[in-house]
Design an enzyme around this catalytic site. Structure first.
Site, PDB file in Angstrom:
ATOM      1  N   CYS A 146       0.877  -1.329   0.098  1.00 38.19           N
ATOM      2  CA  CYS A 146       0.081   0.059   0.172  1.00 38.19           C
ATOM      3  C   CYS A 146       0.928   1.356  -0.006  1.00 38.19           C
ATOM      4  CB  CYS A 146      -0.834  -0.022   1.159  1.00 38.19           C
ATOM      5  SG  CYS A 146      -2.308  -1.151   1.148  1.00 38.19           S
ATOM      6  N   GLY A 174       1.229  -3.961   4.006  1.00 40.24           N
ATOM      7  CA  GLY A 174       1.057  -5.126   4.114  1.00 40.24           C
ATOM      8  C   GLY A 174       2.202  -6.104   4.742  1.00 40.24           C
TER       9      GLY A 174
END
Length: 401
Positions: free
Chosen positions: A91, A389
């Site tokens: 992300c 993540g």
């Protein structure tokens, strides 16, 4: 070390990441191409001055694969001397790409670079690139793997955020984003996306739901209770035995939206900017990434903020504005709790809960957003940061010049 300046940034509006979304018929190559053309044209930029283009892309497969950065530069009619590379830090890819592009300048190895990202989640769905962490028992067992939604609900449970808390945060995100659009706060950075006929396909963020209320959110069932019962709650509780039961509070209304989009940021030395007739808007003060506990996964912002502040010789009080990606409401609530951050200084124009999270592009988008807001408020310093993540965090501090 050479100073690196931000000269400009542009982004597309975010389109709903589904087949009915306004950007679904626009390829990721075209999204990247159009923002590159936009930043070139509005700055009358000689692209031969650009040394490298670094783009984040979280699912670099299919039509987003094969180094989309280089192909987008060629497709945008940039000088063929402009190199391009695609990177993936989940992300935070768009912010990490910008940091990498800035690092080339700060190390004295490039004079002008472009950082940013692209993601067409309607055409290349999240998870299309696969990966060993979730599918291979070896790293999954070793790290107590759970999906992100379980981690978000675990954060809410562990740090005391109720369903009302996360829903109230989501309502406020929608309210702030609606106000920002009504007051044209994004007008200097939004680049309308054109279709194949040259007609405008989208000129404003499509995911907003300004009529969201606590009552409408209360009707939504928790999104991750089912997979929790499937066994992932038990995995998380093995890692966090101090938690008795996970309270599942997140759903589509208080989590980041799935959208399409692209963004780029023009970076350079003072000398190359002067030669190109450009005026710097901000200086990259410091940046950093960090690893954090991977099972809960989403607590990285707390730790990377401390790391980058220490690197810059700063304290939280020195930051005028904060921009933290709203992956899930509890992520932002925990960050504010951990660092005692006033919500009036954080995500003042809403965030990904309201406007969406085009994975590879979001980091560059929020850095541009907070720069615009610094200028609007005549403030000085800001930090943009994201949870990542596999348990990581990425952050960048900028200061106006």
């Amino acid at each position: 070390m050479t100073d690196c300046y931000i000269y400009d940034h542009v982004r597309t509006p975010r389109g709903k990441g589904k087949a009915t979304g306004a950007l679904h018929d626009i390829t990721p190559l075209q999204l990247a191409t159009q923002v590159l053309q936009g930043i070139r044209d509005r700055n009358d930029l000689d692209t031969g001055l650009v040394d490298d283009l670094v783009l984040g892309c979280v699912a670099p497969v299919g039509e987003q694969g094969a180094d989309i950065a280089r192909i987008a530069a060629l497709n945008a009619d940039y000088d063929e001397s402009v190199a391009g590379v695609q990177i993936n830090r989940f992300c935070a890819s768009g912010l990490e790409a910008t940091n990498m592009a800035a690092a080339q300048i700060m190390a004295g190895q490039s004079d002008m670079t472009i950082g940013g990202g692209v993601e067409s989640m309607s055409r290349v769905p999240m998870g299309s690139d696969g990966g060993a962490w979730a599918s291979n028992p070896e790293p999954a067992f070793k790290t107590y793997f759970t999906p992100q939604g379980i981690g978000a609900d675990l954060i809410a449970t562990k740090y005391g955020f109720s369903r009302d808390d996360v829903d109230a945060f989501a309502v406020e995100s929608q309210k702030r984003a609606a106000t920002a659009w009504q007051e044209d706060r994004f007008k200097n950075s939004i680049l309308p996306v054109k279709d194949q006929l040259g007609l405008t396909a989208l000129d404003r963020d499509e995911h907003l739901r300004p009529d969201t209320t606590m009552q409408s959110l209360a009707s939504l069932d928790p999104s991750f209770a089912g997979i929790g019962e499937f066994g992932f709650d038990d995995v998380a509780l093995q890692r966090y035995p101090e938690v008795e039961t996970i309270n599942h509070v997140h759903h589509a209304g208080n989590s980041s939206g799935i959208v399409d989009g692209a963004a780029v940021i023009l970076l350079g030395t003072k000398q190359v900017g002067d030669a190109a007739g450009l005026k710097p808007r901000a200086r990259i003060r410091a940046f950093s990434s960090i690893g954090s506990e991977p099972s809960i996964m989403l607590t990285g912002p707390e730790f990377v903020a401390s790391k980058v502040l220490k690197r810059a010789g700063m304290k939280c009080e020195d930051i005028d504005l904060w921009e933290l990606n709203e992956a899930f409401a509890a992520v932002v609530l925990r960050f504010m709790q951990a660092h005692d951050i006033d919500h009036e200084k954080l995500n003042v124009n809403g965030g990904a809960i309201a406007m969406g999270h085009p994975l590879g592009a979001t980091g560059a988008m929020i850095l541009g957003t907070v720069l615009d807001e610094l200028e609007r408020r005549d403030a000085h310093t800001a930090m943009a940061l994201l949870c990542v993540g596999a348990g990581m965090g990425t952050a960048t501090i900028i200061e106006r010049v």
